[in-house]
Design an enzyme around this catalytic site. Structure first.
Site, PDB file in Angstrom:
ATOM      1  N   LYS A  85       0.843  -1.190   0.000  1.00  0.00           N
ATOM      2  CA  LYS A  85       0.000   0.000   0.000  1.00  0.00           C
ATOM      3  C   LYS A  85       0.881   1.243   0.000  1.00  0.00           C
ATOM      4  O   LYS A  85       1.803   1.362   0.802  1.00  0.00           O
ATOM      5  CB  LYS A  85      -0.911   0.043   1.240  1.00  0.00           C
ATOM      6  CG  LYS A  85      -1.783   1.298   1.310  1.00  0.00           C
ATOM      7  CD  LYS A  85      -2.715   1.278   2.517  1.00  0.00           C
ATOM      8  CE  LYS A  85      -2.041   1.819   3.754  1.00  0.00           C
ATOM      9  NZ  LYS A  85      -2.007   3.308   3.786  1.00  0.00           N
ATOM     10  N   LYS A 103      -7.606   8.088  -0.741  1.00  0.00           N
ATOM     11  CA  LYS A 103      -8.888   8.520  -0.176  1.00  0.00           C
ATOM     12  C   LYS A 103      -9.409   9.768  -0.903  1.00  0.00           C
ATOM     13  O   LYS A 103      -9.682  10.808  -0.306  1.00  0.00           O
ATOM     14  CB  LYS A 103      -8.761   8.797   1.320  1.00  0.00           C
ATOM     15  CG  LYS A 103      -8.280   7.589   2.125  1.00  0.00           C
ATOM     16  CD  LYS A 103      -8.157   7.928   3.598  1.00  0.00           C
ATOM     17  CE  LYS A 103      -7.657   6.743   4.399  1.00  0.00           C
ATOM     18  NZ  LYS A 103      -6.229   6.417   4.121  1.00  0.00           N
ATOM     19  N   LEU A 104      -9.553   9.660  -2.202  1.00  0.00           N
ATOM     20  CA  LEU A 104      -9.909  10.804  -3.037  1.00  0.00           C
ATOM     21  C   LEU A 104     -11.280  11.370  -2.683  1.00  0.00           C
ATOM     22  O   LEU A 104     -12.246  10.634  -2.467  1.00  0.00           O
ATOM     23  CB  LEU A 104      -9.895  10.395  -4.506  1.00  0.00           C
ATOM     24  CG  LEU A 104      -8.540   9.913  -5.054  1.00  0.00           C
ATOM     25  CD1 LEU A 104      -8.687   9.449  -6.497  1.00  0.00           C
ATOM     26  CD2 LEU A 104      -7.488  11.007  -4.949  1.00  0.00           C
ATOM     27  N   GLY A 134       1.035  -1.502   8.712  1.00  0.00           N
ATOM     28  CA  GLY A 134       2.087  -0.545   8.401  1.00  0.00           C
ATOM     29  C   GLY A 134       3.129  -0.417   9.481  1.00  0.00           C
ATOM     30  O   GLY A 134       4.161  -1.076   9.456  1.00  0.00           O
TER      31      GLY A 134
END
Length: 229
Positions: free
Chosen positions: A35, A64-65, A209
């Site tokens: 990612k 996250k448009l 992450g």
């Protein structure tokens, strides 16, 4: 059936591109899916994504448009040229529809964000979101996004079971951030679960992450996660 290791998406969230490149080199034989979020994308995201695709990796572009429809269409059209696999947009139906109109790569999955895993009901109050439990509102936003054509949902692992029960989610993807292995620091996440619990609940993919890229020994951390899965 997909191997469990292919369900692990490693988030490259360092603010130094050199660190992310070093991490992908170290994990090359273990991880097939990465990612790329905003923190990394703004450095040299296009070239980095292209490089990883050329190495045979799958790419989840987590941007996250959220913007006016024409901007979403044009942006997604441009991003489609990277050959990426997943792209996130906010779960508003008009945003989802514009993203679908803009994509040129039929293999690209448009994933809708319901609420961030760093948000709870207090945060929603501050944002003037209507009353109701966050769990119920997630189901509403997910339903609206899927009905608008989204290929899947980004959701807290705590919402996976209820999302899976929705009839509209049949054949759709559930991707869960907010994953923390046992004894990991929570950080700014508020609605979390362990890797194995998230998959057991029905998540198709889990995203991890900081427990990996902030680790002193990332490869060992990944191996432990995969063993747990």
């Amino acid at each position: 059936m997909m191997h469990s290791k292919d369900k692990l998406i490693v988030a490259l969230d360092s603010n130094k591109l050199s660190d992310s490149k070093r991490l992908t080199d170290e994990l090359d034989s273990l991880i097939s899916f990465y990612k790329i979020g905003l923190r990394t994308f703004v450095i040299d995201g296009f070239n980095f994504a292209t490089d990883l695709k050329q190495r045979g990796k799958r790419i989840f572009l987590d941007l996250k448009l959220f913007d006016i429809q024409s901007t979403i269409r044009e942006t997604v059209s441009k991003l489609s040229g990277l050959g990426i696999d997943f792209l996130t947009v906010h779960g508003d139906p008009s945003i989802v529809e514009a993203a679908l109109e803009g994509k040129k790569n039929n293999n690209l999955k448009i994933l809708a964000v319901t609420f961030l895993t760093s948000q709870n009901r207090i945060d929603l109050n501050m944002s003037l979101i209507k009353e109701g439990t966050i769990e119920d509102l997630v189901l509403e936003r997910a339903t609206n996004a899927i009905n608008a054509g989204a290929d899947g949902i980004i959701a807290s692992p705590l919402d996976v079971t209820s999302l899976s029960s929705l009839e509209c989610m049949t054949g759709k993807l559930i991707v869960t951030p907010g994953i923390r292995p046992q004894n990991s620091k929570i950080g700014d996440q508020k609605r979390i679960s362990t890797p194995s619990a998230a998959l057991a609940a029905g998540a198709d993919y889990i995203v991890i992450g900081r427990p990996i890229w902030q680790s002193d020994h990332p490869r060992i951390s990944v191996e432990k996660i995969l063993n747990d899965l």
